[in-house]
Structures are given as structure tokens and as C-alpha cells.
Write a protein that holds these residues in place. Structure first.
Motif, short mmCIF file in Angstrom:
data_model
loop_
_atom_site.label_atom_id
_atom_site.label_comp_id
_atom_site.label_asym_id
_atom_site.label_seq_id
_atom_site.Cartn_x
_atom_site.Cartn_y
_atom_site.Cartn_z
N TRP A 12 0.85 -1.18 0.00
CA TRP A 12 0.00 0.00 0.00
C TRP A 12 0.89 1.23 0.00
CZ3 TRP A 12 -4.90 -0.28 3.50
CH2 TRP A 12 -5.64 -1.42 3.18
N GLU A 15 -0.61 7.15 0.78
CA GLU A 15 -1.98 7.70 0.81
C GLU A 15 -2.98 6.63 1.23
OE1 GLU A 15 -0.04 7.88 -1.95
OE2 GLU A 15 0.50 10.00 -2.03
N ALA A 16 -2.80 5.41 0.72
CA ALA A 16 -3.70 4.31 1.09
C ALA A 16 -3.57 4.00 2.58
CB ALA A 16 -3.42 3.08 0.25
N ARG A 17 -2.35 3.99 3.07
CA ARG A 17 -2.13 3.73 4.50
C ARG A 17 -2.78 4.80 5.37
NH1 ARG A 17 1.50 0.30 6.42
NH2 ARG A 17 2.78 -0.87 5.00
N ALA A 18 -2.62 6.06 4.96
CA ALA A 18 -3.22 7.16 5.73
C ALA A 18 -4.74 7.07 5.71
CB ALA A 18 -2.76 8.51 5.17
N LEU A 19 -5.30 6.75 4.55
CA LEU A 19 -6.76 6.61 4.45
C LEU A 19 -7.26 5.48 5.33
CD1 LEU A 19 -9.50 7.32 3.20
CD2 LEU A 19 -8.92 5.77 1.31
N PHE A 20 -6.59 4.33 5.26
CA PHE A 20 -7.00 3.20 6.08
C PHE A 20 -6.90 3.54 7.57
CE2 PHE A 20 -6.03 -0.47 8.68
CZ PHE A 20 -7.19 -1.21 8.48
N LYS A 21 -5.83 4.20 7.95
CA LYS A 21 -5.64 4.56 9.36
C LYS A 21 -6.77 5.47 9.84
CE LYS A 21 -2.11 6.26 12.51
NZ LYS A 21 -0.73 6.76 12.65
N GLU A 22 -7.14 6.45 9.01
CA GLU A 22 -8.23 7.37 9.38
C GLU A 22 -9.57 6.65 9.45
OE1 GLU A 22 -10.21 10.70 10.60
OE2 GLU A 22 -8.04 10.40 10.51
N LEU A 23 -9.84 5.81 8.44
CA LEU A 23 -11.10 5.05 8.45
C LEU A 23 -11.17 4.12 9.65
CD1 LEU A 23 -11.46 4.08 4.69
CD2 LEU A 23 -12.84 5.73 5.95
N ARG A 26 -11.93 6.07 12.81
CA ARG A 26 -13.33 6.49 12.87
C ARG A 26 -14.27 5.33 13.19
NH1 ARG A 26 -14.45 11.25 8.49
NH2 ARG A 26 -12.57 12.46 8.94
#
Length: 73
Positions: A12, A15-23, A26
């Protein structure tokens, strides 16, 4: 929570890692379930694997089997 870097055909990107971490954060906050992030990662991984399988099966001739696709002795 650990997420394997090699779930699909490569690791990944940032950007994908950051998105997954944020999701994941939440989902954990909204469910109050500390395992929800791990479950989310597993569901994403399964969805990717299913998509890969559909892509591969889409290349198999309808009249034949896997013999033409797989080099099995």
C-alpha cells in the motif's frame, strides 16, 4: 493492529495507508470496539481477494476449465 503490506500485488502506498488509518480510527470511535479496525482491514483484504478472483475467472473460457489457465502436471 497489523496490516500486511502484500495483500494484493504490491504494498500500500502512503496515501492508502493514511486513508485506512483514518477510516479505522473512525470505525473504532463510532463503534467503541477496539477490534473494529482489524475487522475493517480483514474485510478490505477479503474484498480485494474476491475482486482478484473475479478478474482471473473472467479470463477462463466458459466452455473449458482451469486446465488452459493453470499449468498443472
Amino acid at each position: 493492529m497489523q496490516l500486511c503490506d502484500q495483500e494484493t500485488l504490491g504494498s500500500w502506498g502512503p496515501e492508502a495507508r493514511a486513508l485506512f488509518k483514518e477510516l479505522s480510527k473512525r470505525v473504532i470511535e463510532s463503534t467503541c470496539d477496539p477490534t473494529a479496525g482489524s475487522s475493517l482491514g480483514q474485510r478490505i483484504s477479503l474484498a480485494i481477494q474476491k475482486g482478484n478472483a473475479v478478474s482471473i475467472l473472467g479470463t477462463v473460457p466458459r466452455c473449458g476449465g482451469f486446465e488452459d489457465v493453470l499449468d498443472v502436471i
